[in-house]
Design a protein around this motif. Structure first.
Motif, PDB file in Angstrom:
ATOM      1  N   GLN A  34       7.961 -14.458  10.382  1.00  0.00           N
ATOM      2  CA  GLN A  34       6.854 -13.685  10.948  1.00  0.00           C
ATOM      3  C   GLN A  34       6.024 -14.551  11.894  1.00  0.00           C
ATOM      4  N   GLU A  50       1.576  -7.304  19.543  1.00  0.00           N
ATOM      5  CA  GLU A  50       1.063  -7.998  18.360  1.00  0.00           C
ATOM      6  C   GLU A  50      -0.029  -7.195  17.652  1.00  0.00           C
ATOM      7  N   ARG A  51      -0.793  -6.436  18.400  1.00  0.00           N
ATOM      8  CA  ARG A  51      -1.899  -5.686  17.783  1.00  0.00           C
ATOM      9  C   ARG A  51      -1.426  -4.619  16.806  1.00  0.00           C
ATOM     10  N   TYR A  52      -0.157  -4.233  16.868  1.00  0.00           N
ATOM     11  CA  TYR A  52       0.349  -3.182  15.985  1.00  0.00           C
ATOM     12  C   TYR A  52       0.927  -3.721  14.682  1.00  0.00           C
ATOM     13  N   LEU A  53       1.028  -5.012  14.552  1.00  0.00           N
ATOM     14  CA  LEU A  53       1.525  -5.582  13.303  1.00  0.00           C
ATOM     15  C   LEU A  53       0.332  -5.788  12.373  1.00  0.00           C
ATOM     16  N   HIS A  54       0.037  -4.767  11.576  1.00  0.00           N
ATOM     17  CA  HIS A  54      -1.121  -4.794  10.682  1.00  0.00           C
ATOM     18  C   HIS A  54      -0.775  -5.245   9.276  1.00  0.00           C
ATOM     19  N   SER A  55       0.480  -5.146   8.921  1.00  0.00           N
ATOM     20  CA  SER A  55       0.860  -5.367   7.534  1.00  0.00           C
ATOM     21  C   SER A  55       2.181  -6.124   7.467  1.00  0.00           C
ATOM     22  N   THR A  56       2.344  -6.887   6.387  1.00  0.00           N
ATOM     23  CA  THR A  56       3.614  -7.578   6.199  1.00  0.00           C
ATOM     24  C   THR A  56       4.686  -6.609   5.726  1.00  0.00           C
ATOM     25  N   ALA A  58       5.386  -3.768   7.375  1.00  0.00           N
ATOM     26  CA  ALA A  58       5.606  -2.880   8.518  1.00  0.00           C
ATOM     27  C   ALA A  58       7.000  -3.108   9.101  1.00  0.00           C
ATOM     28  N   PHE A  61       7.868  -1.744  12.608  1.00  0.00           N
ATOM     29  CA  PHE A  61       7.509  -2.575  13.759  1.00  0.00           C
ATOM     30  C   PHE A  61       8.729  -3.366  14.240  1.00  0.00           C
ATOM     31  N   LYS A  93       3.591   8.468  11.069  1.00  0.00           N
ATOM     32  CA  LYS A  93       2.299   8.111  11.666  1.00  0.00           C
ATOM     33  C   LYS A  93       1.490   9.393  11.806  1.00  0.00           C
TER      34      LYS A  93
END
Length: 176
Positions: A34, A50-56, A58, A61, A93
């Motif tokens: 990651q 990068e802004r859309y990777l909020h969670s491990t 995901a 993504f 979503k």
């Protein structure tokens, strides 16, 4: 300052320890990948994503980036075509249409390097994404295994009753 030794075979905790160790190794590997994705590949090829990777957790993504690793891989389609092709990849979503249209607009204004989609850099990027997904699948399988193995243990059930402690957190606490 002496702690008593509990033999894992006698105490029937050997399998739990092994599960804990492999879970830890998989988590470390996923974290390394990651960081590689965020600090190297995305920075070069598609920094705005990068802004859309909020969670491990995901995985959608990574699947989206496997299909569309660079802005040019998105922009080679018309907006409606891109939305249609990416619709099933991003999962559930709330405003999926708006999200995908936003990704398309971001790709149009991206500062990512204009590299060939069949180049070695993109190939290695996709290899890292695939490895990340494989490790995610392995981690999920281990969590299911641990849940079935530990569900009958009283200490696990007691830990699960604490507010804010879910199955994943209590697994990690019990296994570590």
């Amino acid at each position: 300052m002496v702690r008593p030794f509990y033999d894992p075979l006698v105490e029937s905790t050997m399998d739990i320890q092994e599960l804990s160790n492999i879970y830890h190794q998989i988590s470390l590997s996923r974290t390394r990948i990651q960081h590689s994705l965020l600090n190297h590949y995305l920075t070069l090829y598609f920094p705005e994503m990068e802004r859309y990777l909020h969670s491990t957790r995901a995985e959608w993504f990574c699947r989206l980036l496997l299909k569309f690793p660079t802005p040019t891989s998105i922009l080679r389609y018309k907006k409606a075509t891109f939305v249609k092709r990416a619709w099933d990849i991003v999962g559930r979503k709330v405003c999926k249409q708006r999200f995908l249209e936003e990704v398309y607009e971001i790709a149009a204004h991206s500062i990512g390097l204009p590299v060939a989609l069949k180049g070695l850099g993109i190939t290695t990027f996709k290899l890292q994404l695939q490895r990340y997904l494989e490790l995610s699948i392995q981690r999920n399988e281990l969590e299911k295994m641990a849940e079935s193995m530990l569900s009958q243990r009283t200490d696990y059930q007691r830990l699960r009753t604490l507010p804010g402690v879910g199955p994943i957190i209590s697994l990690i606490k019990l296994l570590c």
